[in-house]
Design a protein around this motif. Structure first.
Motif, PDB file in Angstrom:
ATOM      1  N   ILE A   1       3.100   5.989  -2.792  1.00 34.13           N
ATOM      2  CA  ILE A   1       4.238   6.763  -3.326  1.00 34.13           C
ATOM      3  C   ILE A   1       4.056   6.992  -4.825  1.00 34.13           C
ATOM      4  O   ILE A   1       4.261   8.082  -5.332  1.00 34.13           O
ATOM      5  CB  ILE A   1       5.572   6.012  -3.083  1.00 34.13           C
ATOM      6  CG1 ILE A   1       5.827   5.860  -1.604  1.00 34.13           C
ATOM      7  CG2 ILE A   1       6.726   6.717  -3.792  1.00 34.13           C
ATOM      8  CD1 ILE A   1       6.510   6.979  -0.948  1.00 34.13           C
ATOM      9  N   ILE A   2       3.609   5.910  -5.524  1.00 28.73           N
ATOM     10  CA  ILE A   2       3.392   6.059  -6.971  1.00 28.73           C
ATOM     11  C   ILE A   2       2.309   7.110  -7.214  1.00 28.73           C
ATOM     12  O   ILE A   2       2.437   7.987  -8.066  1.00 28.73           O
ATOM     13  CB  ILE A   2       3.011   4.701  -7.602  1.00 28.73           C
ATOM     14  CG1 ILE A   2       4.224   3.779  -7.514  1.00 28.73           C
ATOM     15  CG2 ILE A   2       2.583   4.871  -9.059  1.00 28.73           C
ATOM     16  CD1 ILE A   2       3.952   2.365  -7.863  1.00 28.73           C
ATOM     17  N   ASP A   3       1.241   7.041  -6.397  1.00 26.80           N
ATOM     18  CA  ASP A   3       0.179   8.044  -6.501  1.00 26.80           C
ATOM     19  C   ASP A   3       0.734   9.450  -6.313  1.00 26.80           C
ATOM     20  O   ASP A   3       0.381  10.371  -7.037  1.00 26.80           O
ATOM     21  CB  ASP A   3      -0.878   7.798  -5.416  1.00 26.80           C
ATOM     22  CG  ASP A   3      -1.917   6.801  -5.889  1.00 26.80           C
ATOM     23  OD1 ASP A   3      -1.810   6.389  -7.052  1.00 26.80           O
ATOM     24  OD2 ASP A   3      -2.811   6.463  -5.103  1.00 26.80           O
ATOM     25  N   LEU A   4       1.586   9.589  -5.311  1.00 29.02           N
ATOM     26  CA  LEU A   4       2.172  10.904  -5.013  1.00 29.02           C
ATOM     27  C   LEU A   4       2.920  11.440  -6.216  1.00 29.02           C
ATOM     28  O   LEU A   4       2.761  12.600  -6.603  1.00 29.02           O
ATOM     29  CB  LEU A   4       3.167  10.786  -3.864  1.00 29.02           C
ATOM     30  CG  LEU A   4       2.660  10.948  -2.456  1.00 29.02           C
ATOM     31  CD1 LEU A   4       3.840  11.001  -1.513  1.00 29.02           C
ATOM     32  CD2 LEU A   4       1.844  12.207  -2.328  1.00 29.02           C
TER      33      LEU A   4
ATOM     34  N   ILE B   1       0.853  -1.204   0.000  1.00 29.33           N
ATOM     35  CA  ILE B   1       0.000   0.000   0.000  1.00 29.33           C
ATOM     36  C   ILE B   1       0.880   1.242   0.000  1.00 29.33           C
ATOM     37  O   ILE B   1       0.631   2.212  -0.722  1.00 29.33           O
ATOM     38  CB  ILE B   1      -0.916   0.015   1.253  1.00 29.33           C
ATOM     39  CG1 ILE B   1      -1.736  -1.253   1.348  1.00 29.33           C
ATOM     40  CG2 ILE B   1      -1.791   1.256   1.257  1.00 29.33           C
ATOM     41  CD1 ILE B   1      -2.956  -1.283   0.489  1.00 29.33           C
ATOM     42  N   GLU B   2       1.933   1.176   0.797  1.00 29.16           N
ATOM     43  CA  GLU B   2       2.856   2.326   0.878  1.00 29.16           C
ATOM     44  C   GLU B   2       3.480   2.595  -0.495  1.00 29.16           C
ATOM     45  O   GLU B   2       3.557   3.745  -0.941  1.00 29.16           O
ATOM     46  CB  GLU B   2       3.933   2.021   1.925  1.00 29.16           C
ATOM     47  CG  GLU B   2       4.995   3.059   2.111  1.00 29.16           C
ATOM     48  CD  GLU B   2       4.440   4.415   2.503  1.00 29.16           C
ATOM     49  OE1 GLU B   2       5.081   5.406   2.129  1.00 29.16           O
ATOM     50  OE2 GLU B   2       3.375   4.472   3.153  1.00 29.16           O
ATOM     51  N   VAL B   3       3.872   1.518  -1.187  1.00 27.96           N
ATOM     52  CA  VAL B   3       4.450   1.681  -2.528  1.00 27.96           C
ATOM     53  C   VAL B   3       3.433   2.333  -3.451  1.00 27.96           C
ATOM     54  O   VAL B   3       3.744   3.276  -4.195  1.00 27.96           O
ATOM     55  CB  VAL B   3       4.895   0.313  -3.105  1.00 27.96           C
ATOM     56  CG1 VAL B   3       5.380   0.474  -4.533  1.00 27.96           C
ATOM     57  CG2 VAL B   3       5.986  -0.276  -2.241  1.00 27.96           C
ATOM     58  N   LEU B   4       2.185   1.841  -3.375  1.00 32.52           N
ATOM     59  CA  LEU B   4       1.145   2.397  -4.246  1.00 32.52           C
ATOM     60  C   LEU B   4       0.926   3.882  -3.949  1.00 32.52           C
ATOM     61  O   LEU B   4       0.752   4.698  -4.858  1.00 32.52           O
ATOM     62  CB  LEU B   4      -0.161   1.625  -4.059  1.00 32.52           C
ATOM     63  CG  LEU B   4      -0.125   0.193  -4.601  1.00 32.52           C
ATOM     64  CD1 LEU B   4      -1.409  -0.531  -4.273  1.00 32.52           C
ATOM     65  CD2 LEU B   4       0.112   0.206  -6.108  1.00 32.52           C
TER      66      LEU B   4
END
Lengths: 312, 225
Positions: B188-191, B183-186
């Protein structure tokens, strides 16, 4: 009692003696960081010596307040200086050091300075006093909240006891002291009328606050006012230094310990003076009406400190 | 045991610094300083994640720290600085509803309310005081970020608000929620996507198609016509 007498004489003497040096150091650092040579480090002492030799002239409109104010001002500040140990920590009994009394002494000195500014009836003096008092009305709650946060964290209202508490502990034990340090730094800048609040080096109508109140003072009286400004700055710096970096402060009154204490305080104070000089060079003077946001930062840090302590 | 206490104190110092950086983000007007403060705040969060990793030994905390350093300390601030180099404004002086003083006072209030809420909840949560502290600061940071989004007019500063808000969520998740690493990776990608999109919007909203392409070329985002 004898120990306290020794402490008071040494402490007040040392703070008074080092004050002009610290003023000079800030000026020098500022000048160097702006690519100028700047005045010599000891210029503060030369200025005082010069002023002490001059005659005193008063305006015809002045009253006894004008004559009395410099003595009262330096008197209150020296009394405050006795409460902030820099040479060694006096034993708990009989050594006054209440932080509330300390703040009152600072405010009393400020009050008489503002009164003297009004006394001659000149427009500049009145303007300076009015600005000083308006700023004080805003910064005072912030100063009190910072002192309250400090008292809350260290569980005492006695300044020597506060120093003793941090001397025996590390910063890791009191992490919130970092936030209090930031508040105290802002209070130091505001109380000593430095950039971004005031510019101590100009005599322009737009920027003058502290200098405007001193315009009518001459000769040795002006020297006293200048010295008391230096003492106030050193005392506030001493609180910040000895709370955040207490290393070197002597716990007992022996000659080597006192010497180490004085030396370490001198070095730390010079380092802080350099920080203030660089800080001043980096900042532009803030508009008078935008100053509250600068103070509010200090208030926020103090408040957050208290909540943090409640949680941690 | 002693080691554990030192670890706790270190985390507390870092949390104090997070709060300091949050206050500076609210009051700062210079965009260069804002980006630097954001990068510093993210670096502190990475240090918190590392400290928690040495304490708990959970591998996802270590990954989180690495990811945070790579994305939020290096890539995002680098991109924002490049953006700033071609932007006409260097300072954000416009505010909606709240001036910095109002924001600071409100955030003091917010911090207190969050503290009150968590003090009431803490017996039910059954975690140590340090974790409650981290959670309170995390939620406060998210709310302060939200306030930045609300009170600033310039899109570029609003982005910093979003980013700071996400930092708050990250802090909260480190201490209480234990968000899965994926979720954290996702997020970051969103950011990264948010930043690219808002940069494009911030640039393109007031220009014609031709001028817009020219500006994108300046940014190094070349398009095939």
């Amino acid at each position: 009692m004898a120990e306290y007498l020794l402490y008071a004489v040494l402490n007040i003497g040392f703070i008074t003696a080092i004050s002009p040096l610290l003023l000079g150091a800030i000026k020098k650092v500022k000048a160097l960081s702006q690519g100028r040579v700047g005045p010599p480090l000891l210029q503060g002492y030369y200025n005082l010596a010069k002023l002490l030799k001059k005659e005193i002239i008063y305006s015809q409109n002045t009253s006894f307040i004008m004559r009395l104010a410099p003595y009262l001002n330096i008197g209150f500040l020296l009394a405050a200086a006795a409460m902030v140990p820099v040479v060694f920590l006096p034993s708990a009994e009989g050594a006054p050091g209440n932080v509330i009394l300390f703040l009152y002494l600072l405010v009393s000195a400020k009050f008489f300075m503002a009164l003297a500014g009004l006394d001659a009836g000149s427009t500049f003096g009145g303007m300076g006093s009015s600005r000083e008092m308006s700023l004080s009305a805003i910064i005072e709650p912030v100063t009190i909240t910072s002192a309250a946060a400090l008292a809350f964290v260290l569980k005492t209202t006695d300044i020597p006891e506060m120093f003793a508490a941090v001397l025996g502990a590390s910063l890791a034990q009191y992490p919130t002291l970092i936030l209090i340090g930031m508040s105290l730094f802002i209070v130091l800048i505001v109380e000593t009328a430095r950039i971004p609040v005031d510019n101590p080096e100009t005599h322009l109508e737009l920027t003058m606050i502290h200098e405007a109140m001193l315009l009518e003072q001459t000769g040795p009286k002006l020297a006293l006012m200048e010295l008391s400004y230096g003492v106030k700055q050193t005392v506030l710096m001493a609180i910040l230094i000895n709370i955040i970096f207490p290393w070197g402060l002597a716990a007992e009154a022996t000659l080597p310990a006192i010497a180490v204490s004085m030396l370490s305080f001198g070095l730390k104070a010079l380092a802080l003076a350099a920080v203030i000089g660089v800080f001043e060079s980096l900042m532009a003077k803030i508009r008078l009406f935008r100053l509250p946001s600068f103070f509010m930062l200090a208030l926020f840090f103090s408040f957050v400190t208290i909540v943090f302590e409640l949680l941690a | 045991m002693n080691e554990l206490i030192i670890g706790d104190d270190f985390i507390k110092i870092l949390l104090v610094l997070v709060l300091g950086s949050a206050a500076l983000i609210i009051t700062q007007r210079s965009l260069v300083s804002l980006f630097s403060i954001y990068a510093a705040q993210s670096a502190i969060l990475a240090a918190v994640a590392l400290a928690l990793f040495t304490r708990e030994g959970t591998a996802s905390l270590l990954f989180m720290a690495v990811l945070t350093v790579a994305s939020k300390v290096i890539i995002i601030p680098f991109f924002l600085r490049r953006l700033l180099a071609v932007m006409p404004i260097k300072r954000d002086l416009e505010f909606h509803y709240l001036t910095p003083i109002g924001s600071i006072i409100l955030s003091t209030g917010l911090f207190f309310v969050v503290y009150q809420a968590f003090s009431a909840l803490s017996p039910a949560l059954e975690v140590s005081r340090l974790f409650i502290l981290g959670a309170v600061i995390g939620v406060s940071l998210a709310l302060m970020g939200m306030m930045v989004i609300m009170s600033r007019r310039k899109v570029i500063t609003k982005i910093i608000g979003y980013l700071s808000m996400e930092n708050g969520v990250l802090l909260f998740s480190m201490f209480i929620a234990e968000m899965p690493f994926i979720i954290e990776v996702l997020i970051i990608i969103d950011l990264l996507m948010i930043i690219v999109l808002s940069a494009v919007l911030a640039f393109g909203i007031d220009s014609s198609v031709e001028a817009f392409h020219k500006r994108l070329n300046q940014l190094g985002l070349d398009f095939e016509d």
